[in-house]
Design a protein around this motif. Sequence first.
Motif, mmCIF file in Angstrom:
data_model
loop_
_atom_site.group_PDB
_atom_site.id
_atom_site.type_symbol
_atom_site.label_atom_id
_atom_site.label_comp_id
_atom_site.label_asym_id
_atom_site.label_seq_id
_atom_site.Cartn_x
_atom_site.Cartn_y
_atom_site.Cartn_z
ATOM 1 N N ASP A 36 0.882 -1.164 0.000
ATOM 2 C CA ASP A 36 0.000 0.000 0.000
ATOM 3 C C ASP A 36 0.922 1.218 0.000
ATOM 4 O OD1 ASP A 36 -1.917 1.923 0.297
ATOM 5 O OD2 ASP A 36 -2.731 1.141 2.165
ATOM 6 N N HIS A 38 1.628 4.790 -0.096
ATOM 7 C CA HIS A 38 1.052 6.116 0.137
ATOM 8 C C HIS A 38 1.877 7.207 -0.535
ATOM 9 C CE1 HIS A 38 -1.879 4.720 3.127
ATOM 10 N NE2 HIS A 38 -0.947 3.828 3.428
ATOM 11 N N TYR A 43 -1.279 0.971 -5.288
ATOM 12 C CA TYR A 43 -1.000 -0.362 -4.747
ATOM 13 C C TYR A 43 -0.056 -1.044 -5.729
ATOM 14 C CZ TYR A 43 -4.975 -0.100 -1.535
ATOM 15 O OH TYR A 43 -5.846 0.248 -0.540
ATOM 16 N N ARG A 67 -4.691 3.723 -5.860
ATOM 17 C CA ARG A 67 -5.169 3.323 -4.530
ATOM 18 C C ARG A 67 -6.690 3.434 -4.474
ATOM 19 N NH1 ARG A 67 -3.855 6.087 -0.045
ATOM 20 N NH2 ARG A 67 -4.166 4.262 1.223
ATOM 21 N N ASP A 91 2.925 -1.542 4.179
ATOM 22 C CA ASP A 91 2.346 -0.208 4.097
ATOM 23 C C ASP A 91 3.493 0.791 4.186
ATOM 24 O OD1 ASP A 91 1.001 2.220 4.533
ATOM 25 O OD2 ASP A 91 -0.597 1.226 5.638
#
Length: 113
Positions: A36, A38, A43, A67, A91
């Motif tokens: 994930d 950010h 993704y 995402r 993440d």
Amino acid sequence: MDEATQLQLGIKSMLSQYDHYFIRAPHTRYWLVVVDNHLEDCYSIFIYMQRFKTRLSKSYELACFSRDKGLYKHYLDALTMHSTLSVKYRDTRYLIYSDSYTFEDLIHGHHHL
């Protein structure tokens, strides 16, 4: 091109990449990693491989998409139906620091003082 067609082509490409890299080489461990991300607002799905009795692992990106939880569900559902490999999740909000024993790696550009 409409969204449904893009999704189908993206999943088909991911599964094709999976089949290309998952060659079932002897004495090799394989697993999947879903990131994930950010930082890039997407993704990413990777396949990792590691030969037994070695520390080096290789990874290859199978797919990268925006995402969006709906897209994420479609991609992951297709992949889990196609594969029995274990899946790990990462993440980028919780980044892992590099190893403290790596002081200089000119190939990958790591320089620690």
